[in-house]
Scaffold this active site. Structure first.
Site, PDB file in Angstrom:
ATOM      1  CB  CYS A   1      -0.746   0.079   1.237  1.00 43.28           C
ATOM      2  SG  CYS A   1      -2.003   1.353   1.459  1.00 43.28           S
TER       3      CYS A   1
ATOM      4  CB  CYS B   1      -6.105  -0.731   3.846  1.00 44.14           C
ATOM      5  SG  CYS B   1      -5.457   0.734   3.361  1.00 44.14           S
TER       6      CYS B   1
ATOM      7  CB  SER C   1      -0.614   4.103   4.081  1.00 44.08           C
ATOM      8  OG  SER C   1      -1.463   4.317   3.440  1.00 44.08           O
TER       9      SER C   1
ATOM     10  CG  HIS D   1      -1.704  -0.484   6.611  1.00 42.77           C
ATOM     11  ND1 HIS D   1      -0.668  -0.253   5.791  1.00 42.77           N
ATOM     12  CD2 HIS D   1      -2.863   0.098   6.066  1.00 42.77           C
ATOM     13  CE1 HIS D   1      -1.187   0.633   4.618  1.00 42.77           C
ATOM     14  NE2 HIS D   1      -2.552   0.462   4.770  1.00 42.77           N
TER      15      HIS D   1
END
Length: 386
Positions: free
Chosen positions: A53, A184, A55, A76
Site C-alpha cells: 500500500c 485497507c 501508506s 497494515h
C-alpha cells in the site's frame, strides 16, 4: 491452494521472518524476529496475505515521521489465520480466518460511541508503534532490539500479535489473498464514497489518483449508482484500470492543459464530489474548483505532514462548498466489511481484478518499486497459502 501449516502449540518467543524498516528511504530488510506470546485481549496470528500500500511507502519515505519511529515492521492491510489467543479473548479461537484492521475500535470512547469508530481515540499508544500497554511484541532475533509495529498489526511478519478489537472474522470460503484487500484499500475507497461523501444515485464524482484506493472509490461510486464517474491520473495504464472498475470518463493529467476545465466540459457547472486519493494539497485546491455549489471535496489520501492547504475563504462561505477528511472510509468495520465481502460474493465488488501481482516476502522491495512506478493496481505479499 494447500492448507497453511499452523503450529498447534507454539512456543514463545516464536521465531519467524519479517520485513523490517530500519532506515528511511532504504529497502526493507528481511530479518529473523522473535514474537512474544499474546497478552490479555490479544491474538497470535499467522499472516497469509498483506497488501503493498502507498501508506507503507509513505512510511518508508519518512513522509509521516510522527507515525513511523524506527525500526518498525510495516504492513497494515492483510489477513491471516488465528494460531492461539491470549487471556480474555472472547471473539476468536484457533483456526479462525481474520482480516486485520489498522485502526482500533475500543467501543467506549466518544467517537466509537457516536458512530465514528474510525476516529477511535481510546488508546494512547495509537501512533507510537507500540501495543496498548505501551510495550512491543516483536524483537530482532539476533540483537534483541525491540521492533515497533505499524498500526499495532505488523503484517509484513510471518507471525504477529494483534489486539482482538483490530481483527474481523471472515468466512473460510473467501480467499484470504482477496479478503486482505478489504482491510485497507477497498474499505478506504468505497467507504469514502458511500460513508463520508454519502454519494447518492445520479450524482457526479471525480476521483483523482487511480491506484488501489482510487479504483475502489470508482467502484464505490459505480455501486452507489452515480451518474458521471471521472477518473484522473497521469498514467494511462491506471486510467485503463479506472474504466474497467466503472469510470465513465477519464482524464490524463499529462495530456491536458487544465484538468479543472476538462471536468467542467464533462459536467458543466461542476461535479457533486471530488475525492483526492493521492494525498496532495494542490489536488484538494483543484478539487475545490471542480465541485459545484454545495459540493464536497473529500481528502482520502493522507498528505505529507508538511503540506498546507490554501483556499479562498470568501468562496467557501458563498458557495457552501465543503472540504472533509475521510479516515479509513469512515469505516464501521464490524458492519461495513462484511457487507463488502457479501458484495464480492455477489460479484458486484471487484477484488480478483484488483490484484495485479503477487510476491513472496523476499520480493517485497520489488513490490514497492512497481508501486512507485504505477505499474500495478494492487500488489499482494503472499506469506502463506490458505
Amino acid at each position: 491452494m494447500a492448507s497453511v501449516s499452523i503450529p498447534s502449540n507454539p512456543t514463545f518467543p516464536f521465531k519467524c521472518r519479517a520485513a523490517v524498516l530500519k532506515e528511511y528511504n532504504q529497502p526493507l530488510v528481511i530479518r529473523d524476529v522473535l514474537v512474544d506470546a499474546p497478552k490479555f485481549g490479544e491474538v497470535f496470528v499467522r499472516t497469509v496475505a498483506a497488501g503493498v500500500c502507498h501508506s507503507d511507502l509513505h512510511m518508508i519515505k519518512g513522509d509521516w515521521p510522527l507515525l513511523s519511529p524506527l525500526p518498525m515492521i510495516l504492513g497494515h492491510e492483510g489477513a491471516g489465520i488465528v494460531v492461539s489467543v491470549g487471556p480474555g479473548v472472547t471473539r476468536f479461537q484457533p483456526g479462525d480466518h481474520v482480516i486485520a484492521l489498522f485502526t482500533a475500535n475500543c467501543g467506549t470512547c466518544e467517537p466509537c460511541q457516536t458512530g465514528r469508530p474510525a476516529c477511535c481515540n481510546g488508546h494512547s499508544t495509537r501512533e507510537t508503534g507500540k501495543h496498548f500497554d505501551n510495550t512491543t511484541r516483536i524483537k530482532d532475533a539476533e540483537t534483541g532490539e525491540g521492533i515497533l509495529s505499524m498500526s499495532t498489526v505488523s503484517l509484513y511478519s510471518e507471525y504477529t500479535v494483534i489486539p482482538q478489537e483490530q481483527l474481523l472474522p471472515v468466512k473460510k470460503s473467501i480467499p484470504l489473498n482477496r479478503a486482505s484487500l478489504v482491510g485497507c484499500a477497498v474499505m478506504t475507497g468505497v467507504g469514502a464514497v458511500v460513508n463520508t461523501a454519502k454519494a447518492t444515485v445520479g450524482t457526479t464524482v471525480v476521483v483523482v489518483g487511480c491506484g488501489g484506493v482510487g479504483l475502489n472509490a470508482i467502484q464505490g461510486a459505480r455501486i452507489a449508482g452515480c451518474d458521471q464517474i471521472i477518473g484522473i491520473d497521469l498514467l494511462q495504464n491506471k486510467l485503463d484500470f479506472a474504466k474497467q472498475f466503472g469510470a465513465t470518463h477519464v482524464i490524463n493529467g499529462k495530456e491536458v492543459a487544465d484538468t479543472i476545465a476538462e471536468v467542467h466540459k464533462i459536467c458543466p457547472g461542476g461535479v457533486d464530489y471530488v475525492l483526492d486519493c493521492i494525498g496532495n494539497a494542490k489536488v484538494l485546491e483543484q478539487g475545490f474548483m471542480m465541485i459545484k455549489g454545495g459540493g464536497t471535496v473529500v481528502a482520502v489520501g493522507i498528505a505529507p505532514q508538511t503540506q498546507m492547504l490554501s483556499i479562498n475563504a470568501f468562496m467557501l462561505a458563498l458557495t457552501e462548498k465543503r472540504i472533509v477528511g475521510s479516515l479509513y472510509g469512515s469505516a464501521r468495520s464490524q458492519v461495513d466489511m462484511p457487507r463488502l465481502l457479501n458484495l464480492y460474493e455477489q460479484k458486484r465488488l471487484m477484488l480478483d481484478e484488483l490484484v495485479s501481482k503477487e510476491y513472496t516476502l523476499d520480493e517485497i522491495n520489488e513490490g514497492f518499486e512497481l508501486l512507485k512506478k504505477g505499474e500495478v493496481a494492487r500488489g499482494v505479499i503472499i506469506l502463506a497459502r490458505d
